[in-house]
Every structure is written in C-alpha cells, then in structure tokens.
Design an enzyme around this catalytic site. Structure first.
Site, short mmCIF file in Angstrom:
data_model
loop_
_atom_site.label_atom_id
_atom_site.label_comp_id
_atom_site.label_asym_id
_atom_site.label_seq_id
_atom_site.Cartn_x
_atom_site.Cartn_y
_atom_site.Cartn_z
N ASP A 278 18.27 6.37 26.69
CA ASP A 278 18.71 7.48 25.86
C ASP A 278 19.46 6.89 24.66
OD1 ASP A 278 19.07 9.97 24.82
OD2 ASP A 278 19.83 10.87 26.65
C1 BGC Z 1 19.46 13.14 24.06
C2 BGC Z 1 18.01 13.04 24.40
C3 BGC Z 1 17.18 12.93 23.14
C4 BGC Z 1 17.67 11.77 22.34
C5 BGC Z 1 16.87 11.52 21.08
C6 BGC Z 1 19.91 12.09 23.06
O1 BGC Z 1 21.17 12.33 22.59
O2 BGC Z 1 20.22 13.02 25.24
O3 BGC Z 1 17.62 14.14 25.17
O4 BGC Z 1 15.83 12.80 23.48
O5 BGC Z 1 19.02 11.98 21.98
O6 BGC Z 1 17.09 12.49 20.14
#
Ligand code: BGC
Length: 738
Positions: A278
């Site tokens: 993530d």
């Molecule tokens: C979120 C994810 C997301 C990623 C990319 C993160 O902060 O937890 O769900 O896919 O950002 O945008």
C-alpha cells in the site's frame, strides 16, 4: 535503438504472442541487470490525482534510468502516451510501464459506493458495474485498478467499511469474484480489460476501535474463517495482483508479513500474480517499530513477499546493496520482477505498449448512455428501504406539494461518494432534486436546504420549517459528506452528523401528523435510534453515484420497488460495536423466555439486538415464506440435501426478494457462530405470484478451520432456515453423518 524491438523480433520468431509468455519473460530477464530488475518493482505517482501523502519523485529521471516499472495516478491518453514513450524509447530495454489507479466503484460513470453495491446482493450487477468501470478506465490509458477491496468489516466506526462488501464472508466471497470477473473480463489481452487487485491483505477491516491504520490482534481461526476467504475467492477468480495492507496483524505488519504473504498466499494458495505494497506501507514498518530504518524496511518488505514498492523510494534505493550483502536473496528479486513482467505480458503491453492509448476510445467511452442507464438501475437496486411505517412510501406524483429539505437535496458533489475516481463532481451527477423534477411539476416542489452537513448554523431552520408546514409530505435528504467515509475517515459518533438530527426533530414537532421520509446518504451504518421514532420512512441510498438522484426518485415514486438488503448491521448505538449477525452464543446467552434474566450476556441500557439486522430491507410489497422442506434429515459426507421454501408476493406491487439461507452448526470442536449465511437468491415475483426457492447443501458449505487449522466438517446436528433476513429463530435441522 533500444533492445525492446530486438527482443520482440527475437521472441516473435520463436513463439506466437499467445504462447508461452513465461518463456518470453525469461528471455527478457536474461538481458536485465539487477538494478533494472529492481526497477520493475518500483512505483511512483503521477499528478492526475493524489491518494496519499506527497512523496517527491523525479518520474522522468527514474523512468529513463530503468528505475520505475509502474505508476499510479497517471492517466489520460496524452499523459500515458508521454510517459510510456519515455519508457519505450529512452530506456535500454524499452520495457513498458504499467499504469494503475483506484477505480473503485466506477471510473467516470460512478456507481454506488461498494457497501451500497453489496446491498443489491446482485452479482450480475456488480460484475456489470466493474466491467463498465474497466471500459472507461482502460480508455484513459489505465491498465490496472486497485480494487476490489475485499476486507470484511464489522466496524462502522471505520471509514473504509464503505469500500467493502460488508460483514459477511459468504456474500463477500461471491462479490469479490464478481468484481474480479468484471474488471479482468475473459481475456486480459483485450484493451478494455484491466488487472484487478485484491486489497488490503489482510484483516485491515478489524482495526482496533475502528481507527484507521490501527492494530489488529486476531486468532488464526478467525483470520482463516472470516478475513482470509474473500482473498482466496479473488485468487480462485484469477485476480492478477494483491495489495498488502497498512495494519499490523498479531504484532507483524502486513506489509512485512511472511506468514500471510509467502506461506499462505504463495505456498498454500499458489498465487501467481504480484503483490504491491500500500502507499508507503513498507516505509511504515519503521513507525510500526518493526524495522529500524529504511534499509531494514526494504529488506523486510522484499523478503516477506511484497513485490512492488508503492511510493516508498525503498526498493529503488536499497535493494541492490541488500542483495550484494546477502541480506535479500536475488531469487526474490527475480521472482518479483518475473511476476510483474508476466502481468505486462498478459495485458499485451509487450506486443503493443500503446494499446490502451487510443484517442477515439477516450473520447467516446465515458458516460455512454447505456452506462448511465445501468448506473441508474444499479443505484436503485442498491438502496435499502429500512423503515416504511403506514406505507409512507411510495409517494404519489399527484401529491399537491412535497417539501424537500436538507443539505443533500441539491447535492451533486457528495452523491458520487468517496474514492469516486474520475467521476466529475460538478455538472454530471444527477442530484435528488433533478431526479424528482422528472416526476413532479415545479409547483408541486418546495425546497429548503435547512442546514449544512457539519456546520452548526441554524439560520436556515426557519425557512425549512415554514415550507414543511405548507407541504402535504416531507422528504428530508440528509447524511454524511462524502469525505466522512473512506480512508482516514473514522468516526467515534455514528449519529447523522451536525445539526441535521435537530432539524429533523423540529420538523416533526411542527408537523406531528404529516408523512416524513428520510433519504439518507452515508458510507457506514449510522445510529438512527432517534430518527426511527421521528420519521415514517427511511430510505438508505448510500452514496448512490452519477445517476443516484434519478434512481432515488424512481424509488420514491414507486417506479422501481426497493429490493436492497443490508450487508452490515446497523447498531442502536456506538457502544454495541462490534455487532454483527454471526456472533458466538457465549456461555450465558439471553434466554428467549426471559430477556431480563440476570447474569446473562447483555447490556443494562439497550437490548443486544441491533436497530437493523444484517439482511434487512423492505419492499413496497410483502412476501410470505411458507412450506419449508428438507429433502432429507440426513446429509452424508459425500452427498447433498435440498432445502426449499415457497415465497409468495402477498402485496400490491411486483418486486424482487432476496431469499437467504442460514445454517447453524450446533456443536463444534471450536464454537461456531449462531447463524451463518450459506446461500441466497434474488427472485422476482409479480403480485400474487409464488416461487419455490431451492438451495442445495453439501459438506463443502459446512467446512471451517478447527483449532489445528484443518479445514473440514464435523458430524452432528445443523440448524437450518430460509428467511428474508438474519432476524429469525431456527425451527428445522438436519444431521451430518459420516
Ligand atoms: C489506499 C489504497 C489505495 C492506494 C493508492 C492508499 O492510501 O489505502 O486503498 O489503493 O492508496 O491510491
């Protein structure tokens, strides 16, 4: 000229494109340096969106150096063309970039938030919604979505409950598969299909106290029985990628967790795709207290099985040295690089790196009329009629005057919800006001905003109360702002926010005998304990998306009969949380015949039951369940039995009903939940019509992980019911015999 073309010619001579791309990947990899392989494991963000803290990155430079394999938040034909050209024309090997984006519940045409979509219990519709999302996203250069989020959550305080399919594992498994099928289609090499990503692996939805990114402590039994299965379902559906999560799990952060990433995902499940971290979640191993510095974090992340570093700068900077020092095995880098290149091959990017870049498609694909029509249909099917006293709904279009009151009546900004990708927040979505204007003449409509969602300025109350008095019926459109759910949007208070509850009360006081309908937009279960006594009807529309206003009007005026049912429990108050339908019985359950008995597992201030149960949802018609039958009292381990029920539409409207099958394993070597959903079917019945709904049950449906983490069944008695919601008492049972 770069080597890309030489390789293509070389490979082209040996294989046709569809054959043996694993061998093609190997042949490319034989030309790659260690740092170039590491480059494939690196992802940075473009400037089209921001979905996390700002992390400076020199994208052009990194691409040219071969130090970037993928990008997020980079899109549009022009944007991706410029970037892809750098990768193809200005790097030694010309390996194409992968463009990923959060296409969560639609890309341009926005569908209801995912919690809402799940309330349709309609797998076909969910698949259609993600198919349309993939059509639109791929037409803007996107190859990969960071969806579906398959985190089970029983935590209404957690803002991200809005992104999932609710609290139930059986339903979430089916929904996970539907999303994956929709996004990835039947052939990834088609330019209108995109890679899906099962996230956030794993147990993120169980964050302590519902605070985002917070700690999770969970026994392996619960992990395997409840939180892992939707991820396994996604693997079974062929999901190409996974995202590790932010949370720690039993002391080990999930972005550094070898047990979940290598032992379970790769070794047990044979997952062949790649895992992306993530957003900076590998860096966060440091504040978690699991890595001492950035180098250590990079080492742990790669060794644990995170193949790609999203935004972290760690793999790019440190992996090479870590390999040279023997702290990370080169085999892990090769494996990660191979998995990422394979995904690019499957998408056909080695065949034509520009295949998603087509100006005509970009111009003609978004907001197609058929997409909008689907969005309207799906939004209506996702709404849940929570309460409808005295048949307050549907409203007649002949009503002389209807007052529409609330901060969300004319809203076309919040209505598309959080994580709404490239859905336009202005000028595209239909507000509820626009929706009802299709049904009513302007002289039938009274409107007052009344108040804001969060501000405590009551100066609009007077006008709202005054128009409410002039009206024959009152519709309040209220709820949360879209930013109040989603990431980093946890709440400790589950009431309708701000002074909206106060306004509801005042409007009721001014109109003691008038029909009041509350239409709610929100991204989580709310505490509606006061409102159920103040209004006649409550229609939960979640954040219903681009066509949400039209769909809501279709429901309010009975053009469409509500059919959605809750996939998450609505508590009486926040103190009951976590509360979910498939809890354990405890050693001191409340006796049916004496709910007030002392020393039982209860509260002294509210009942144990929630305000609205899992599976609840009303219709304008009524359904009768009768004639429950079991084909046999005995189920043998290699056999099946059938359970059936007759469902009759006994009311005055045609309508859909979601028929639910529940089972209770009475005694186990580890205790089993009081009831578990094991089947459902959405049927359509005309007025007066009956249908027999039959479910087949086999031992597969009764398996669970026992205390030795063995997946199996245990002979004994099982209670069974077919019901309209999870609120029932079992009356029938069968025996599982060896
Ligand atoms: C979120 C994810 C997301 C990623 C990319 C993160 O902060 O937890 O769900 O896919 O950002 O945008």
């Amino acid at each position: 000229r770069n080597l890309f073309f030489i390789i293509i010619i070389f490979c082209g001579g040996l294989f046709s494109f569809s054959q043996n791309y694993k061998a093609k990947v190997d042949s490319i990899m034989s030309l790659m340096t260690l740092q170039e392989k590491i480059g494939q494991t690196v992802m940075y963000g473009g400037s089209w969106d921001q979905t996390g803290p700002i992390v400076g990155a020199d994208n052009g430079k990194y691409i040219r150096e071969g130090n970037m394999g993928a990008m997020l938040n980079a899109m549009s034909v022009k944007g991706t063309l410029d970037l892809q050209k750098v990768a193809i024309e200005e790097t030694r090997l010309g390996i194409p970039l992968l463009f990923g984006y959060d296409v969560i519940h639609g890309h341009r045409t926005i569908f209801p938030i995912n919690l809402g979509l799940s309330a349709s219990w309609d797998l076909k519709m969910i698949e259609e919604s993600s198919r349309i999302a993939a059509e639109e996203a791929s037409a803007e250069g996107i190859h990969w979505t960071f969806a579906p989020m398959v985190d089970i959550s029983r935590e209404p305080r957690w803002g991200r409950i809005s992104e999932g399919a609710g609290e139930d594992v059986f339903l979430a498994n089916k929904i996970a598969k539907a999303y994956v099928k929709g996004f990835q289609g039947d052939d990834l090499s088609k330019p209108n299909t995109i890679l899906a990503c099962a996230k956030h692996y794993v147990a993120y939805g169980a964050a302590q106290a519902g605070r985002d990114y917070h700690t999770v402590n969970m026994g392996e039994g619960e992990l395997r029985n409840v939180y892992l299965p939707p991820f396994k379902a996604a693997v079974d559906a062929g999901v190409e990628t996974f995202m590790s999560a932010f949370n720690e799990l039993n002391g080990v952060p999930t972005s550094g967790n070898k047990f979940t990433l290598r032992d379970i995902l790769r070794d047990e499940w044979n997952f062949e795709g790649f895992v992306v971290s993530d957003y900076t979640s590998i860096n966060e191993l440091i504040p978690h207290g699991f890595a001492k510095d950035s180098i250590d974090a990079a080492r742990i992340g790669m060794n644990a099985g995170v193949d790609m570093d999203m935004m972290g700068h760690l793999y790019r900077k440190f992996l090479k040295n870590l390999v040279e020092e023997g702290k990370v095995s080169e085999a892990y880098i090769n494996d990660a690089c191979r998995r990422i290149l394979l995904a690019k091959y499957k998408l056909g990017l080695f065949d034509d790196p520009y295949r998603y870049i087509n100006e005509e498609r970009e111009n003609t694909t978004k907001y197609k009329p058929e997409f909008l029509a689907k969005a309207r249909e799906i939004a209506a099917a996702s709404s849940v009629l929570l309460q409808n006293n005295n048949e307050a709904l549907p409203l007649s279009t002949n009503t002389k005057k209807i007052a529409f009151i609330g901060p969300l009546v004319k809203d076309e900004y919040d209505i598309i919800g959080n994580w709404a990708a490239k859905g336009d927040r202005q000028g595209k979505a239909l507000s509820v006001f626009e929706g009802i204007s299709e049904y009513l003449n302007s002289d039938q409509i009274l409107y007052a905003k009344g108040c804001d969602i969060l501000k405590d300025d009551e100066s609009g109350f007077g006008e709202a109360i005054s128009i409410s008095k002039q009206a024959d019926a009152i519709v309040l459109v209220m709820g949360e702002g879209h930013h109040m759910s989603g990431e980093a949007a946890s709440r400790t208070n589950l009431k309708i926010p701000g002074i909206q509850p106060k306004l509801i009360k005042k409007i009721r006081e001014a109109n003691p005998n008038k029909k009041i309908i509350l239409v709610l937009m929100n991204g989580r279960p709310l505490n509606l304990s006061d409102e159920v006594n103040l209004v006649d009807a409550i229609l939960e529309i979640w954040f219903p998306g681009t066509m949400g206003g039209a769909a809501t009007a279709d429901l309010l005026f009975g053009e469409v009969n509500p059919s959605g049912k809750l996939t998450v429990t609505f508590p009486r108050n926040v103190g009951q949380v976590p509360i979910y339908y498939n809890m354990k019985n405890t050693g001191r359950p409340i006796p049916d015949n004496n709910p007030k008995e002392d020393y039982k597992s209860n509260y002294i201030d509210v009942p144990n039951s929630p305000l609205f149960v899992f599976g609840h949802g009303l219709s304008y018609t009524t359904f009768k369940y009768s004639d429950f039958k079991l084909s046999s009292q005995n189920l043998y381990t290699n056999g099946t039995i059938q359970a059936s029920v007759t469902v009759t539409n006994t009311g005055n409207y045609d309508g859909h009903e979601i028929v639910q099958l529940y089972i209770h394993d009475k005694v186990g070597s580890v205790t089993r939940p009081v009831k578990e959903l094991k089947g459902f079917e959405k049927i359509f019945l005309k007025q007066g019509e009956s249908k027999i709904v039959t479910f087949e049950i086999s031992v597969e449906d009764l398996k669970f992980y026992n205390s030795e983490m063995k997946f199996g069944v245990e002979p004994g008695e099982f209670e069974i019911a077919i019901a309209p919601s999870s609120d029932f008492r079992f009356k029938h049972s069968f025996n599982l015999l060896d």
